[in-house]
Design an enzyme around this catalytic site. Structure first.
Site, PDB file in Angstrom:
ATOM      1  N   TYR A 142       0.811  -1.212   0.000  1.00  0.00           N
ATOM      2  CA  TYR A 142       0.000   0.000   0.000  1.00  0.00           C
ATOM      3  C   TYR A 142       0.850   1.271   0.000  1.00  0.00           C
ATOM      4  O   TYR A 142       0.376   2.343  -0.370  1.00  0.00           O
ATOM      5  CB  TYR A 142      -0.927   0.029   1.214  1.00  0.00           C
ATOM      6  CG  TYR A 142      -2.027  -1.015   1.195  1.00  0.00           C
ATOM      7  CD1 TYR A 142      -2.219  -1.846   0.097  1.00  0.00           C
ATOM      8  CD2 TYR A 142      -2.878  -1.177   2.278  1.00  0.00           C
ATOM      9  CE1 TYR A 142      -3.221  -2.791   0.075  1.00  0.00           C
ATOM     10  CE2 TYR A 142      -3.887  -2.117   2.268  1.00  0.00           C
ATOM     11  CZ  TYR A 142      -4.056  -2.923   1.169  1.00  0.00           C
ATOM     12  OH  TYR A 142      -5.056  -3.868   1.165  1.00  0.00           O
ATOM     13  N   LYS A 192       4.005 -15.097   3.938  1.00  0.00           N
ATOM     14  CA  LYS A 192       4.022 -15.943   2.740  1.00  0.00           C
ATOM     15  C   LYS A 192       5.486 -16.248   2.430  1.00  0.00           C
ATOM     16  O   LYS A 192       5.993 -16.014   1.322  1.00  0.00           O
ATOM     17  CB  LYS A 192       3.325 -15.237   1.572  1.00  0.00           C
ATOM     18  CG  LYS A 192       3.026 -16.141   0.373  1.00  0.00           C
ATOM     19  CD  LYS A 192       2.072 -17.283   0.693  1.00  0.00           C
ATOM     20  CE  LYS A 192       1.789 -18.101  -0.581  1.00  0.00           C
ATOM     21  NZ  LYS A 192       1.059 -19.355  -0.274  1.00  0.00           N
ATOM     22  N   ASP A 224      -2.363 -18.143   3.399  1.00  0.00           N
ATOM     23  CA  ASP A 224      -3.466 -18.911   2.831  1.00  0.00           C
ATOM     24  C   ASP A 224      -3.997 -19.934   3.832  1.00  0.00           C
ATOM     25  O   ASP A 224      -5.209 -20.154   3.936  1.00  0.00           O
ATOM     26  CB  ASP A 224      -3.060 -19.575   1.509  1.00  0.00           C
ATOM     27  CG  ASP A 224      -1.678 -20.177   1.542  1.00  0.00           C
ATOM     28  OD1 ASP A 224      -0.953 -20.018   2.537  1.00  0.00           O
ATOM     29  OD2 ASP A 224      -1.297 -20.819   0.538  1.00  0.00           O
ATOM     30  N   ASP A 248      -5.232  -6.608   6.111  1.00  0.00           N
ATOM     31  CA  ASP A 248      -6.455  -6.001   5.591  1.00  0.00           C
ATOM     32  C   ASP A 248      -7.459  -7.086   5.229  1.00  0.00           C
ATOM     33  O   ASP A 248      -8.640  -7.028   5.590  1.00  0.00           O
ATOM     34  CB  ASP A 248      -6.106  -5.153   4.368  1.00  0.00           C
ATOM     35  CG  ASP A 248      -7.245  -4.246   3.933  1.00  0.00           C
ATOM     36  OD1 ASP A 248      -8.281  -4.211   4.612  1.00  0.00           O
ATOM     37  OD2 ASP A 248      -7.096  -3.560   2.907  1.00  0.00           O
ATOM     38  N   ASP A 252     -10.988  -8.531   7.604  1.00  0.00           N
ATOM     39  CA  ASP A 252     -12.339  -8.528   7.053  1.00  0.00           C
ATOM     40  C   ASP A 252     -12.960  -9.918   7.154  1.00  0.00           C
ATOM     41  O   ASP A 252     -14.154 -10.064   7.442  1.00  0.00           O
ATOM     42  CB  ASP A 252     -12.321  -8.065   5.597  1.00  0.00           C
ATOM     43  CG  ASP A 252     -12.294  -6.547   5.467  1.00  0.00           C
ATOM     44  OD1 ASP A 252     -12.206  -5.877   6.510  1.00  0.00           O
ATOM     45  OD2 ASP A 252     -12.344  -6.046   4.335  1.00  0.00           O
TER      46      ASP A 252
END
Length: 360
Positions: A142, A192, A224, A248, A252
């Site tokens: 970001y 990751k 994942d 992020d 959610d």
């Protein structure tokens, strides 16, 4: 005690939900003999309309001089066609950077009255869900370099850089370990590392901080797998530490496990006591002005402000107890409505919660 609070109501349902959080803060001030001074400033789409930029310099200066910042939500389709730097979301990224807010705390707790709103099986929810996602907030994709260009074959190509330095990873890990010590003493670092160099550095630094905190149970998990485990067995998690993009998405996902985005608060913290407190949901322009928004996430964000920026634990707990009480009495906004409950509007929900705030 006197505290100065910058208030960014923002776009869409932002003004509606912030107004209800202010009711709770005013009730706390009355009960506990505090003085909260509120200064409203512009950010997001409303700022673009008013002064042509999503983050006016005046807003930055007032926020920097305040003891903390309460934010509603920004954005909406009206402003989606502008360039990246002129979109409402650029204001949000900008204020985080300007205030040095590198740690985003997103708690996800399934309240017993809302078990029916959870999409998971009863045998999973019966184990409980009470976790805290600690998301690095001003690094990664970001905030990395980005560009769009035409490559040598004539194809339009876009690149976003995910970059982290060791000190950025170390400071967010230290926040996570400190918070775990105040909770159940368990940290899961999410990355990751099987693919990304930035994640391999992340894991290296996380292991270093873990070695310095042997009293905290520690484990690594790929992002994942974490996404899968959140719906398979969320009770296994206490504190999750992860980078900006992963945090992020995972937060959610965690919010929907609790029943609704409208229930989840957040805190963004830096080196100083000044934090930015906001619900994790968006501006929901489709329901703006209909008095149907759920203000609970914003009210709980105000409670987090009292706890983390003002060291007012009793006052924060008073708001949280009031929220629990209203839900136990079966009042519900539309997003968490279930059979046998009382459908309640945004303003009425704010009134009900404020009325039930009691001094411990």
């Amino acid at each position: 005690m006197t505290k100065n609070i910058a208030v960014i109501k923002g776009d869409g349902i932002g003004p509606e939900i912030v107004n209800e959080a202010l009711k709770a803060l005013k009730k706390v001030a009355e009960l506990y003999n505090h003085e909260f001074n509120f200064t409203e400033v512009l950010m997001g789409g409303c700022a673009i309309d008013a002064v042509g930029t999503p983050l006016p310099e005046e807003t930055v200066e007032i926020c920097k001089k305040s003891d903390s910042v309460l934010l509603g939500a920004v954005g909406g389709p009206k402003w989606d066609k502008g360039e990246g730097k002129n979109r409402p979301e650029a204001g949000l990224l900008g204020i985080r950077a300007a205030l040095g807010l590198f740690a985003n705390l997103r708690p996800a707790r399934l309240l017993p009255p809302l078990k029916g709103a959870c999409h998971l099986k009863t045998e999973i929810t019966d184990k409980g869900l009470d976790l805290l996602i600690v998301r690095e907030l001003i690094g990664g994709a970001y905030f990395g370099d980005r560009r769009t260009f035409t490559d040598e074959k004539g194809h339009k190509t876009a690149v976003d850089e995910m970059k982290y330095s060791d000190y950025e990873v170390e400071r967010i890990c230290r926040v996570g370990f400190d918070l775990a010590r105040k909770r159940r003493g368990k940290v899961t670092s999410v990355d990751k590392a099987n693919v990304l160099d930035s994640s391999r550095l992340w894991r290296e630094i996380a292991h270093k901080i873990s070695a310095e905190n042997p009293d905290i149970e520690y484990g690594d998990m790929l992002v994942d797998n974490t996404a899968m485990q959140l719906v398979r067995n969320p009770a296994q998690f206490d504190v999750i530490i992860t980078e900006n993009l992963f945090g992020d998405i995972l937060s959610d996902e965690a919010s929907m496990i609790t029943g609704s985005l409208g229930m989840l608060p957040s805190a963004s913290l830096g080196e100083t006591g000044c934090g930015l407190y906001e619900p994790i949901h968006g501006s929901a322009p489709d329901i703006a002005g209909t008095d149907t928004a759920n203000p609970i996430a914003t009210i709980l964000s105000a409670a987090m402000m009292l706890r983390y920026s003002f060291d007012m634990e009793a006052e924060a707990s008073a708001i949280e107890r009031a929220v629990d009480k209203v839900l136990e009495e079966n009042y519900r906004t539309a997003d968490i409505m279930s059979e046998g409950c009382i459908l309640t509007g945004c303003k009425a929900m704010g009134d009900l919660i404020a009325e039930r705030i009691r001094k411990d």
